[in-house]
Enzyme design. Structure first.
Site, PDB file in Angstrom:
ATOM      1  CB  SER A 105       4.384  -6.472 -10.966  1.00 19.80           C
ATOM      2  OG  SER A 105       3.389  -5.472 -11.133  1.00 19.80           O
ATOM      3  CE1 TYR A 126      -0.898  -2.144  -7.255  1.00 19.41           C
ATOM      4  CE2 TYR A 126       0.102  -3.036  -9.240  1.00 19.41           C
ATOM      5  CZ  TYR A 126       0.179  -2.256  -8.106  1.00 19.41           C
ATOM      6  OH  TYR A 126       1.346  -1.583  -7.826  1.00 19.41           O
ATOM      7  CB  THR A 152      -0.783  -4.089  -3.946  1.00 16.31           C
ATOM      8  OG1 THR A 152       0.468  -4.781  -4.098  1.00 16.31           O
ATOM      9  CG2 THR A 152      -0.495  -2.629  -3.666  1.00 16.31           C
ATOM     10  CE  LYS A 228       4.733  -4.106  -1.951  1.00 12.60           C
ATOM     11  NZ  LYS A 228       4.300  -2.744  -2.318  1.00 12.60           N
ATOM     12  CG  HIS A 252       2.991   1.651  -3.667  1.00 16.37           C
ATOM     13  ND1 HIS A 252       2.074   0.626  -3.689  1.00 16.37           N
ATOM     14  CD2 HIS A 252       3.465   1.732  -4.930  1.00 16.37           C
ATOM     15  CE1 HIS A 252       1.985   0.129  -4.915  1.00 16.37           C
ATOM     16  NE2 HIS A 252       2.832   0.793  -5.695  1.00 16.37           N
TER      17      HIS A 252
END
Length: 356
Positions: A105, A126, A152, A228, A252
């Site tokens: 992440s 992100y 994402t 995603k 999510h």
């Protein structure tokens, strides 16, 4: 010792502080989509084949050109040091031992380089307001040996997660977003009626991201691109047209738009929209090997598993959990009469709507 992957939820609840447990387990709003994910997965039925002559199903699969031991990846999950001091390092080591990819992440609590050194890794991105920092993360992921970039796209802002708001949830001083270390101050400021983690992401994430931005990112890196957060088949098709090698059908985990469609319900139309033009993965609500087999039978190439592995991390059982998950996948395949994943893809599925 757990008998089923889902058992780790209650085991973790017994040891985690309530705010941390709520941060992991909670969804947005009234948690309607959180519940829908499970109800929809429970409603899927499989019609097993018999006399298949199978005694040891082959669970191996190829994901983005690499062979793994089973059609599972560890989902990108933030701040794993909240669950265990070794956090991502412990879970990445377990993923490597299990032969599955680990998705790092952006909000990992150890630097991405330390994690990537331990397991076959993809990097989840992100979209940041600081474009120089965003570019730096992409470059760091490639240099660290990550073999895919997972963007994402369903978090223009963080969904309003009421458990965190009520708990005034903030990160403890020893847990940081290690890849964003210079912009994490807001995540540590406990304020009544405020989720500090949401305040941090509001300041760090860019809400107004467009398809043009995705196309520019595609042109800037040679890493395979995974998008995603897709639920609408039109968006899936557009992601392929923008150069994505894979999409992840995901709401999510019920943590963004409350009332969004369950991921498993969105899967079939997305698979139909992209055909053979890209891989389709699924996440949100997966709690067992049977859930994995259901997703594959409905057209997924592989599944991301999240919360159950965090709960296992909290009780230092991640190796056991991944081993148990593989046994559950194997047993579901054997009971379905499937020698391999191609046979799983040929199973007949149905729905029992009364369960939902």
């Amino acid at each position: 010792m757990a008998e089923a992957l889902a058992d780790y939820e209650s085991q973790a609840a017994a040891v985690l502080p309530t705010p941390v447990g709520d941060f992991v387990a909670g969804g947005s709003g009234t948690e309607t989509t959180l519940r829908l994910n499970r109800a929809a997965l429970d409603s899927v039925t499989l019609t097993p084949r018999v006399l298949a002559g199978v005694d040891e199903p082959d669970t191996t699969c190829s994901i983005l050109g690499t062979e793994f031991a089973m059609p599972v990846a560890v989902a990108p999950m933030a701040y794993q040091r909240l669950l265990h001091p070794e956090g991502e390092l412990l879970l990445a080591h377990a993923a490597a031992a299990a032969g599955v990819p680990f998705v790092i992440s952006t909000l990992s609590s150890y630097p991405l380089e330390k994690i990537a050194a331990l397991a076959p890794s993809w990097f989840q991105l992100y979209w940041l307001r600081d474009r120089a920092l965003l570019t730096s993360l992409v470059d760091r992921a490639a240099e660290a040996g990550c073999t895919a970039l997972m963007v994402t796209v369903d978090v223009p802002v963080m969904g309003r997660r009421l458990r965190d708001v009520r708990n005034a949830f903030a990160l403890p001083a020893d847990v940081v977003a290690a890849n964003l270390v210079d912009i994490t101050t807001a995540a540590h400021a406990a304020i009544p009626g405020v989720s500090a983690v949401a305040a941090h992401t509001a300041s760090a994430f860019e809400p107004a991201v467009s398809w043009h931005d995705l196309e520019r990112l595609r042109a800037s890196t040679e890493l395979p691109l995974v998008v995603k957060g897709i639920l609408d088949p039109r968006d899936a098709r557009r992601a392929v047209d923008a150069g994505a090698e894979a999409v992840v059908v995901s709401n999510h985990g019920g943590r963004q738009l409350d009332g969004a469609i369950a991921s498993i319900d969105a899967l079939g139309p997305v698979v139909d929209a992209v055909g053979n033009d890209c891989a389709v993965l699924l996440d949100s609500g997966v709690r067992s090997g049977t859930d994995v087999v259901k997703a594959l039978a409905l057209g997924a190439s592989a599944v991301l598993v999240g919360r159950p592995l965090l709960w296992a991390l909290a009780v230092e059982a991640v190796d056991e959990a991944l081993g148990l998950l593989r046994r559950e996948v194997r047993d579901a395949m054997l009971l379905s009469g499937c020698a391999d994943l191609a046979a799983v893809a040929g199973l007949t599925t149905g729905r029992v709507r009364w369960l939902s």
